[in-house]
Design a protein around this motif. Structure first.
Motif, mmCIF file in Angstrom:
data_model
loop_
_atom_site.group_PDB
_atom_site.id
_atom_site.type_symbol
_atom_site.label_atom_id
_atom_site.label_comp_id
_atom_site.label_asym_id
_atom_site.label_seq_id
_atom_site.Cartn_x
_atom_site.Cartn_y
_atom_site.Cartn_z
ATOM 1 N N GLN A 35 0.941 -1.038 -0.023
ATOM 2 C CA GLN A 35 0.015 -0.091 -0.035
ATOM 3 C C GLN A 35 0.853 1.330 0.023
ATOM 4 O OE1 GLN A 35 -2.775 -1.067 3.218
ATOM 5 N NE2 GLN A 35 -4.440 -0.687 1.607
ATOM 6 N N PHE A 52 -3.245 -4.109 -2.247
ATOM 7 C CA PHE A 52 -2.842 -2.947 -3.069
ATOM 8 C C PHE A 52 -3.363 -1.552 -2.506
ATOM 9 C CE2 PHE A 52 -2.385 -6.178 -6.694
ATOM 10 C CZ PHE A 52 -0.883 -6.234 -6.500
ATOM 11 N N HIS A 101 -1.896 4.635 -7.021
ATOM 12 C CA HIS A 101 -0.610 4.269 -6.943
ATOM 13 C C HIS A 101 -0.074 4.882 -8.177
ATOM 14 C CE1 HIS A 101 3.012 1.625 -7.852
ATOM 15 N NE2 HIS A 101 3.290 2.240 -6.508
ATOM 16 N N HIS A 149 7.825 -3.119 -11.034
ATOM 17 C CA HIS A 149 7.614 -3.930 -10.040
ATOM 18 C C HIS A 149 7.677 -5.406 -10.411
ATOM 19 C CE1 HIS A 149 6.227 0.125 -8.927
ATOM 20 N NE2 HIS A 149 6.600 -0.286 -7.344
ATOM 21 N N ARG A 193 -5.760 -1.251 -6.883
ATOM 22 C CA ARG A 193 -5.050 -1.299 -7.978
ATOM 23 C C ARG A 193 -3.444 -1.051 -7.835
ATOM 24 N NH1 ARG A 193 -6.197 4.068 -11.391
ATOM 25 N NH2 ARG A 193 -8.267 2.881 -11.449
ATOM 26 N N PHE A 194 -2.628 -1.130 -8.749
ATOM 27 C CA PHE A 194 -1.282 -1.128 -8.625
ATOM 28 C C PHE A 194 -0.582 -0.730 -10.105
ATOM 29 C CE2 PHE A 194 3.242 -1.868 -7.283
ATOM 30 C CZ PHE A 194 3.107 -1.434 -6.010
ATOM 31 N N SER A 195 0.269 -0.148 -10.327
ATOM 32 C CA SER A 195 0.917 0.502 -11.536
ATOM 33 C C SER A 195 2.359 -0.288 -11.517
ATOM 34 C CB SER A 195 1.062 1.813 -11.496
ATOM 35 O OG SER A 195 -0.207 2.592 -11.138
ATOM 36 N N PHE A 221 2.986 -3.236 -12.760
ATOM 37 C CA PHE A 221 3.073 -4.388 -12.152
ATOM 38 C C PHE A 221 3.150 -5.933 -12.870
ATOM 39 C CE2 PHE A 221 1.138 -8.118 -9.701
ATOM 40 C CZ PHE A 221 1.874 -8.092 -8.571
#
Length: 534
Positions: free
Chosen positions: A306, A341, A345, A351, A369-371, A373
């Motif tokens: 996070q 997550f 982001h 990542h 969400r995540f960026s 990845f």
């Protein structure tokens, strides 16, 4: 060359203050109950100050039961002041405290019943913590200060809740014995009887204030907790058992210096066993982390990511088994997920989560969400294939997304669903072998664009018995997709070659490896042979 001296409980404080570069202080057998403070002591790279004592016991030997209500009262005081109800603000109350120190090695010491903290570092550099055995405590090791860097923690063992057979597990691992028998033994109360909310719940979510009699706030800590330190931290070959959290970094400094903290971290070869919350948790901002060759056994959330902004994460060659459900019957925090997550982001770099092997009973990601990845070439088998409980992207993965919705509505939808905006965010799953009936067809039909090389077949692990690393080798080779990783300096490295590598952590010559992080390759004072893997 410095001097070697001995110290006893009645004179250790005087002897500590006289140490100079090259000195070694041996703590003799006995119980050292009063806190020991090292202030402004400095060794050198060639002559560090060494403090050791295999037969010394540091700490008042206070049990959790004896400290329980005190911990809850201290958490309640924070809550009453409008803060999260934890003991974090008291972490500097340590048994062994180092302030403004350099080139210090602490090794072969036992800590027992140090609440809240066993070891605390403040504005220190070139500190080695090696071969420590820590029982109890909210925090095994705490570190703070934007100038704190070059911290090496290796071969240490921590059992936070000693009510189970955690030390038997540690001893078996150190003796290089299988631990499946010990894993079937007595679990701790923290793992089996304590509700997650009693440790980490807060009133805005639960509607309940701290319960002085029944909560367990003193467990809300970590093996290694960092508050806005520069970085350059290596945590390797440690064993963490029956704890609430493993490794946890905060980065809450001013925006002008935030990029200077939580940078250059290596986490390798550690065991995380029966972790009630998170094994590895960088918060807020972090860059250039390598997480490799760790073993994770029964953890609620192995990776909590996070962060508001981050980049250049390399997570590979890790092994995990998540088969046992924690908590009492009414506990609502027992299923967990593999990745946690944030709602939003920003990625400053990629990542990479590649060539790991897992046995799971929980979703890979439930929501948010995540960026940037990339989840590639991982081998995953599910022991509980009930789609309603183990769907890789949460039980509501097939709910229709609000097509063409505003950003606000999309983020609202993602509060309970893993994002489908993979091309926009730079999310990629490919080359994975994920043995679940929903993979790949139903997941793709729900709008998740899995790569063409994702397979729903079984990895065919040799032996799924928890805690047996070589059991997660596979009978058959599963093809991998090529991977070239981007490095923080703008250069790149060929990490995976599909003609030589296979999916999963294990390769023909051992666990997957890529080049050492440069900050570890050139670590000041590192004596062992430098080896760069090509």
């Amino acid at each position: 060359m410095g001097k070697t001296r001995e110290a006893r409980p009645d004179n250790v404080h005087r002897r500590i203050g006289r140490l100079t570069a090259g000195d070694r202080l041996d703590l003799t057998e006995g119980q050292y109950e009063k806190p020991i403070i090292l202030s402004a002591l400095a060794g050198t790279e060639s002559e560090p100050i060494v403090i050791r004592g295999p037969d010394a016991i540091l700490g008042p030997r206070v049990s959790f039961e004896e400290y329980k209500e005190t911990g809850n009262k201290l958490a309640a005081a924070q809550e009453a002041g409008g803060r999260f109800p934890g003991l974090y603000y008291l972490a500097d109350n340590g048994m062994l405290v180092l302030k403004n120190c350099q080139w210090i090695t602490i090794e072969k010491l036992h800590f027992e019943g140090c609440w809240p903290t066993a070891i605390y570092l403040e504005n220190c550099q070139y500190i080695t913590l090696r071969g420590l055995r820590i029982s109890g405590g909210t925090f095994a090791i705490g570190a703070t200060g934007t100038n704190t860097r070059h911290i090496l923690v290796e071969d240490c063992d921590w059992v936070q809740d000693i009510s189970g057979n955690g030390w038997e597990i540690c001893d078996a691992i150190r003796a290089k014995r299988p631990i499946d028998g010990e894993l079937e033994g007595k679990p701790s109360k923290l793992w089996r009887e304590v509700d997650w909310i009693q440790v980490h719940g807060e009133r805005p979510e639960t509607g309940k204030s701290v319960d002085i009699k029944n909560d367990a706030r003193a467990y809300d800590g970590d093996f290694f907790r960092a508050w806005s330190i520069a970085g350059y931290v290596v945590i390797k070959n440690n064993i963490i058992v029956d704890a609430f959290n493993g490794i946890h970094f905060f980065n809450q400094v001013a925006e002008s210096i935030v990029d200077s903290c939580s940078r250059n971290v290596l986490i390798e070869g550690n065991w995380f066993i029966r972790i009630r919350d998170n094994a590895i948790e960088p918060e807020h901002f972090a860059w250039n982390w390598t997480i490799r060759h760790n073993m994770i056994v029964d953890c609620y959330i192995p990776f909590s990511l996070q962060m508001a902004r981050s980049g250049y994460f390399y997570v590979y060659g890790n092994l995990g088994w998540n088969l046992r459900k924690p908590g009492p019957v009414a506990d609502t925090h027992t299923r967990g997920q593999f990745f946690k997550f944030p709602s939003q982001h920003i990625a400053n770099g990629p990542h990479y989560f590649f060539n790991n092997s897992w046995v799971l009973r929980a979703p890979i990601a439930k929501k948010m969400r995540f960026s940037n990845f990339l989840h590639l070439n991982n081998a995953v088998d599910y022991v509980d294939a009930d789609p309603s409980a183990t769907a890789p992207f949460g039980k509501d993965f097939s709910d229709p997304a609000p097509y063409g919705a505003s950003a606000a509505k999309t983020l609202k939808f993602e509060e309970a669903h893993f994002t489908r905006l993979w091309p926009f965010l730079g999310i990629e799953f490919d080359g994975d072998v994920i043995h679940h009936p929903l993979v790949p067809d139903q997941i793709r039909s729900a709008g998740y664009p899995l790569g063409i090389a994702v397979s729903g077949s079984s990895p065919g692990f040799v032996d799924q018995t928890p805690g047996r690393p070589e059991g997660l080798k596979t009978f058959a080779k599963h093809p991998a997709v090529d991977l070239t990783v981007l490095l923080p300096d703008g250069t790149s490295e060929a990490a995976i070659d599909r003609t030589r590598h296979q999916a999963g952590a294990w390769q023909d010559d051992g666990l997957i490896e890529i080049a050492e992080p440069v900050f570890w390759l050139y670590w000041p004072g590192r004596k062992e042979k430098q080896r760069e893997v090509s």
